[in-house]
Scaffold this motif. Structure first.
Motif, PDB file in Angstrom:
ATOM      1  N   UNK A 165       0.569  -0.842  20.231  1.00 18.04           N
ATOM      2  CA  UNK A 165       0.849   0.015  19.071  1.00 18.04           C
ATOM      3  C   UNK A 165       1.195  -0.790  17.824  1.00 18.04           C
ATOM      4  N   UNK A 166       1.624  -2.057  18.003  1.00 16.22           N
ATOM      5  CA  UNK A 166       2.044  -2.846  16.827  1.00 16.22           C
ATOM      6  C   UNK A 166       0.906  -2.973  15.809  1.00 16.22           C
ATOM      7  N   UNK A 167      -0.278  -3.362  16.317  1.00 17.33           N
ATOM      8  CA  UNK A 167      -1.413  -3.540  15.407  1.00 17.33           C
ATOM      9  C   UNK A 167      -1.798  -2.223  14.733  1.00 17.33           C
ATOM     10  N   UNK A 168      -1.763  -1.143  15.521  1.00 24.41           N
ATOM     11  CA  UNK A 168      -2.099   0.170  14.954  1.00 24.41           C
ATOM     12  C   UNK A 168      -1.088   0.543  13.867  1.00 24.41           C
ATOM     13  N   UNK A 169       0.198   0.299  14.176  1.00 29.29           N
ATOM     14  CA  UNK A 169       1.237   0.624  13.192  1.00 29.29           C
ATOM     15  C   UNK A 169       1.052  -0.171  11.904  1.00 29.29           C
ATOM     16  N   UNK A 170       0.776  -1.479  12.067  1.00 29.03           N
ATOM     17  CA  UNK A 170       0.572  -2.320  10.879  1.00 29.03           C
ATOM     18  C   UNK A 170      -0.640  -1.810  10.093  1.00 29.03           C
ATOM     19  N   UNK A 171      -1.728  -1.527  10.815  1.00 30.33           N
ATOM     20  CA  UNK A 171      -2.949  -1.059  10.138  1.00 30.33           C
ATOM     21  C   UNK A 171      -2.694   0.250   9.393  1.00 30.33           C
ATOM     22  N   UNK A 172      -1.985   1.174  10.035  1.00 34.66           N
ATOM     23  CA  UNK A 172      -1.713   2.455   9.377  1.00 34.66           C
ATOM     24  C   UNK A 172      -0.882   2.255   8.116  1.00 34.66           C
ATOM     25  N   UNK A 173       0.201   1.454   8.254  1.00 36.56           N
ATOM     26  CA  UNK A 173       1.074   1.241   7.100  1.00 36.56           C
ATOM     27  C   UNK A 173       0.316   0.554   5.970  1.00 36.56           C
ATOM     28  N   UNK A 174      -0.453  -0.481   6.324  1.00 36.16           N
ATOM     29  CA  UNK A 174      -1.205  -1.214   5.299  1.00 36.16           C
ATOM     30  C   UNK A 174      -2.208  -0.306   4.595  1.00 36.16           C
ATOM     31  N   UNK A 175      -2.890   0.550   5.387  1.00 42.99           N
ATOM     32  CA  UNK A 175      -3.896   1.408   4.756  1.00 42.99           C
ATOM     33  C   UNK A 175      -3.230   2.368   3.773  1.00 42.99           C
ATOM     34  N   UNK A 176      -2.038   2.871   4.143  1.00 45.38           N
ATOM     35  CA  UNK A 176      -1.341   3.783   3.218  1.00 45.38           C
ATOM     36  C   UNK A 176      -0.952   3.068   1.929  1.00 45.38           C
ATOM     37  N   UNK A 177      -0.409   1.839   2.075  1.00 48.89           N
ATOM     38  CA  UNK A 177      -0.017   1.080   0.892  1.00 48.89           C
ATOM     39  C   UNK A 177      -1.249   0.780   0.039  1.00 48.89           C
ATOM     40  N   UNK A 178      -2.333   0.338   0.694  1.00 50.92           N
ATOM     41  CA  UNK A 178      -3.524  -0.067  -0.057  1.00 50.92           C
ATOM     42  C   UNK A 178      -4.145   1.100  -0.818  1.00 50.92           C
ATOM     43  N   UNK A 179      -4.340   2.225  -0.126  1.00 53.51           N
ATOM     44  CA  UNK A 179      -4.973   3.370  -0.793  1.00 53.51           C
ATOM     45  C   UNK A 179      -4.110   3.844  -1.958  1.00 53.51           C
ATOM     46  N   UNK A 180      -2.810   3.990  -1.702  1.00 53.60           N
ATOM     47  CA  UNK A 180      -1.911   4.459  -2.756  1.00 53.60           C
ATOM     48  C   UNK A 180      -1.826   3.465  -3.904  1.00 53.60           C
ATOM     49  N   UNK A 181      -1.733   2.184  -3.557  1.00 47.96           N
ATOM     50  CA  UNK A 181      -1.577   1.152  -4.579  1.00 47.96           C
ATOM     51  C   UNK A 181      -2.829   1.059  -5.444  1.00 47.96           C
ATOM     52  N   UNK A 182      -3.989   0.977  -4.792  1.00 53.67           N
ATOM     53  CA  UNK A 182      -5.223   0.783  -5.559  1.00 53.67           C
ATOM     54  C   UNK A 182      -5.514   1.997  -6.447  1.00 53.67           C
ATOM     55  N   UNK A 183      -5.372   3.209  -5.875  1.00 55.69           N
ATOM     56  CA  UNK A 183      -5.660   4.377  -6.711  1.00 55.69           C
ATOM     57  C   UNK A 183      -4.630   4.501  -7.837  1.00 55.69           C
ATOM     58  N   UNK A 184      -3.361   4.247  -7.519  1.00 55.82           N
ATOM     59  CA  UNK A 184      -2.315   4.324  -8.546  1.00 55.82           C
ATOM     60  C   UNK A 184      -2.530   3.284  -9.625  1.00 55.82           C
ATOM     61  N   UNK A 185      -2.951   2.066  -9.209  1.00 60.72           N
ATOM     62  CA  UNK A 185      -3.143   0.981 -10.174  1.00 60.72           C
ATOM     63  C   UNK A 185      -4.310   1.298 -11.103  1.00 60.72           C
ATOM     64  N   UNK A 186      -5.427   1.739 -10.529  1.00 62.34           N
ATOM     65  CA  UNK A 186      -6.600   2.030 -11.365  1.00 62.34           C
ATOM     66  C   UNK A 186      -6.280   3.153 -12.358  1.00 62.34           C
ATOM     67  N   UNK A 187      -5.679   4.239 -11.845  1.00 62.82           N
ATOM     68  CA  UNK A 187      -5.344   5.356 -12.729  1.00 62.82           C
ATOM     69  C   UNK A 187      -4.340   4.899 -13.789  1.00 62.82           C
ATOM     70  N   UNK A 188      -3.342   4.124 -13.377  1.00 58.60           N
ATOM     71  CA  UNK A 188      -2.308   3.664 -14.307  1.00 58.60           C
ATOM     72  C   UNK A 188      -2.887   2.805 -15.417  1.00 58.60           C
ATOM     73  N   UNK A 189      -3.795   1.896 -15.060  1.00 63.07           N
ATOM     74  CA  UNK A 189      -4.392   0.999 -16.055  1.00 63.07           C
ATOM     75  C   UNK A 189      -5.230   1.817 -17.054  1.00 63.07           C
ATOM     76  N   UNK A 190      -6.089   2.700 -16.513  1.00 68.30           N
ATOM     77  CA  UNK A 190      -6.971   3.480 -17.399  1.00 68.30           C
ATOM     78  C   UNK A 190      -6.164   4.354 -18.355  1.00 68.30           C
ATOM     79  N   UNK A 191      -5.227   5.108 -17.786  1.00 67.52           N
ATOM     80  CA  UNK A 191      -4.451   6.026 -18.630  1.00 67.52           C
ATOM     81  C   UNK A 191      -3.575   5.228 -19.601  1.00 67.52           C
TER      82      UNK A 191
END
Lengths: 255, 268
Positions: free
Chosen positions: A59-85
């Motif tokens: 479960x460790x790898x799955x947990x890391x993957x899940x957490x990382x994917x949440x951070x990445x999706x949120x971070x990248x979308x937030x960053x792109x929107x933040x920069x443009x706006x």
């Protein structure tokens, strides 16, 4: 190195090498000494065993993957929107007037306060987690890009205008690169913010992720595993922060 | 190959007045300023600090809108900045994220020229200012004087009809400044662009200009338009020429009176 004696230099090197081992050693001794309750405050050796068990369950790898994917999706979308706006509000007064009052009202709301309503809106889906991280990242990057654009050297903008740069080329040619140093400061701050919000997001109805596992292990009194989860979180966000520092130095080398 | 000379532009400044601010805070920077500049002429604006000479230049550039009057370049009313009027600022103001070549090629690229041609033009202008071998460097690796030469090449590469220069050599040391002045005259003799050059250095104004327009302060007005009859090409020998000295004394007396008046006004 000039001005530092050989002994001083070697002392400096050794203190750096020993920093983490000394910390872990001290922790081990205190936990095993009986001063503290070893069940609530297990030594690092037991934390390591708990981590090993967690990894072996798979479960460790799955947990890391899940957490990382949440951070990445949120971070990248937030960053792109933040920069443009941010570039738009920084450049155009009417867009600033339209959006800034609303943003200044929403910005101070801590993402964690959104958890109950996010569960209502998005249920237990990933969308809710992405939303929370996005919320934390967007406003920080927006402010950085907004200020960055306004701080672009006025003479650079004037020089570009005198060279016949059309307004639609101003953004990619001058405003974006000119505000990049500020944007990167905002992005770096946002990395730690996205990990804070990740914890809030994972405490709100999910079945995987590092912060979720920390919470569940605590409920089962698997304190070693909880502490192990904290260490994993620390390592991941430290790596993210450091590698971002390296990347930003390469990309905005002129500052 | 030397690049094609740009078509020099004609500038007509008609009763220009510029007021900054509103109400009690308002400040009359330039008043009733009229000047005709013929195509290919080199005109220097000179005057005590705060006399509005930069404001006149910024109005021609289109950064400042006239409160009254109008400015026409080749008969077209100036309302906003544009590529037909190149500008060199006191600070080089190069794009730090672009190479020297990238900076000089910016204008031609924005004018829609293909990349290869824009780079060829940029390379030619860099050769003219003697910086061809620094094409691949970034601006911050260059000295102040070299950066300013890049800025001049960048402005000229866009083939402007008018070149506006706002104390471009003010931040340079005396030796470099002198080299830059001779270099600029050489470029100008090849390209024959119309140049409006703002400075507070009398020697510089007389050495460079066909005309020296002396301005008064508070508000900025034309005190005198002095024709400089010195022959071209000009070299450093001019600095000890008796005509040069006479012209210098005329300018100096005018500006000194103005500076004293401005100083007394400030004391009041």
């Amino acid at each position: 190195m000039a001005g530092i004696s050989k002994q001083q230099a070697s002392l400096n090197r050794w203190t750096l090498i020993l920093s983490i081992p000394l910390f872990l050693g001290g922790w081990e001794i205190i936990s095993r000494s009986g001063i503290v309750n070893p069940v609530l405050f297990p030594p690092p050796s037991l934390v390591a065993i708990a981590l090993y068990g967690w990894a072996k369950e798979g479960t460790l790898l799955v947990d890391i993957a899940m957490s990382l994917s949440r951070v990445l999706v949120g971070f990248i979308s937030g960053a792109i929107a933040g920069i443009l706006v941010g570039i738009l509000t920084g450049r155009y007064q009417f867009i600033e007037n339209l959006l800034t009052p609303v943003f200044q009202l929403l910005r101070p709301i801590p993402p964690i306060a959104f958890v109950p309503i996010v569960i209502l809106w998005f249920g237990l889906s990933e969308l809710g987690k992405w939303f929370l991280v996005f919320w934390g990242v967007f406003f920080t990057v927006w402010i950085a890009a907004h200020l960055g654009v306004q701080k672009v050297d006025k003479n650079l903008i004037r020089a570009a205008q005198c060279l016949g740069t059309p307004e639609q080329q101003m953004l990619p040619q001058v405003l974006f690169p000119g505000s990049l140093p500020y944007i990167f400061v905002g992005l770096r701050t946002s990395i730690s913010i996205s990990f804070y919000t990740l914890v809030a997001a994972e405490l709100a109805g999910t079945f995987s992720g590092i912060a979720y596992r920390i919470d569940i292990s605590q409920q089962n009194l698997q304190v070693g595993k909880s502490l192990g989860g904290l260490i994993i979180l620390g390592i991941i966000s430290a790596i993210a922060d450091k590698s971002f520092g390296v990347v930003s130095k390469k990309l905005v080398w002129w500052k | 190959m030397t690049p094609l000379p740009s078509q020099p532009g004609h500038i007509a400044i008609q009763q220009l007045s510029v007021v900054f601010g509103t109400g009690k805070q308002s400040f009359l920077a330039v008043e009733d300023f009229s000047l005709q500049i013929n195509p290919g002429e080199f005109v220097c604006l000179i005057g005590p600090s705060g006399c509005g000479k930069s404001t006149v230049l910024n109005s021609i550039a289109g950064f400042v809108s006239p409160t009254q009057g109008a400015i026409l370049v080749d008969g077209r009313l100036i309302e906003q900045p544009g590529g037909d009027r190149g500008m060199v600022f006191q600070q080089p103001s190069l794009f730090p994220w672009k190479t020297v070549l990238g900076n000089v090629a910016h204008g031609p690229l924005m004018a829609g020229k293909p990349k290869a041609i824009a780079h060829k033009i940029a390379q030619d202008f860099l050769t003219m200012v003697g910086l061809a071998k620094f094409a691949k460097n970034y601006p911050m690796m260059l000295s102040g004087g070299m950066q300013q030469r890049v800025a001049i090449a960048r402005a000229l590469a866009n083939s402007p009809r008018v070149l506006l220069m706002d104390e471009p050599f003010g931040a340079l040391d005396t030796q470099t400044r002198f080299m830059m002045q001779e270099n600029l005259l050489k470029l100008w003799s090849e390209l024959k662009t119309t140049v409006v050059f703002v400075t507070h250095d009398i020697d510089e104004a007389i050495f460079l200009g066909d005309h020296v327009v002396v301005m008064s302060a508070n508000p900025g007005r034309i005190l005198k338009d002095i024709k400089i009859p010195l022959p071209r090409p000009r070299s450093s020998d001019l600095l000890i020429d008796p005509t040069f000295s006479t012209l210098k004394k005329d300018c100096f007396d005018l500006i000194r009176q103005e500076s004293l008046q401005a100083f007394e006004q400030q004391l009041k």
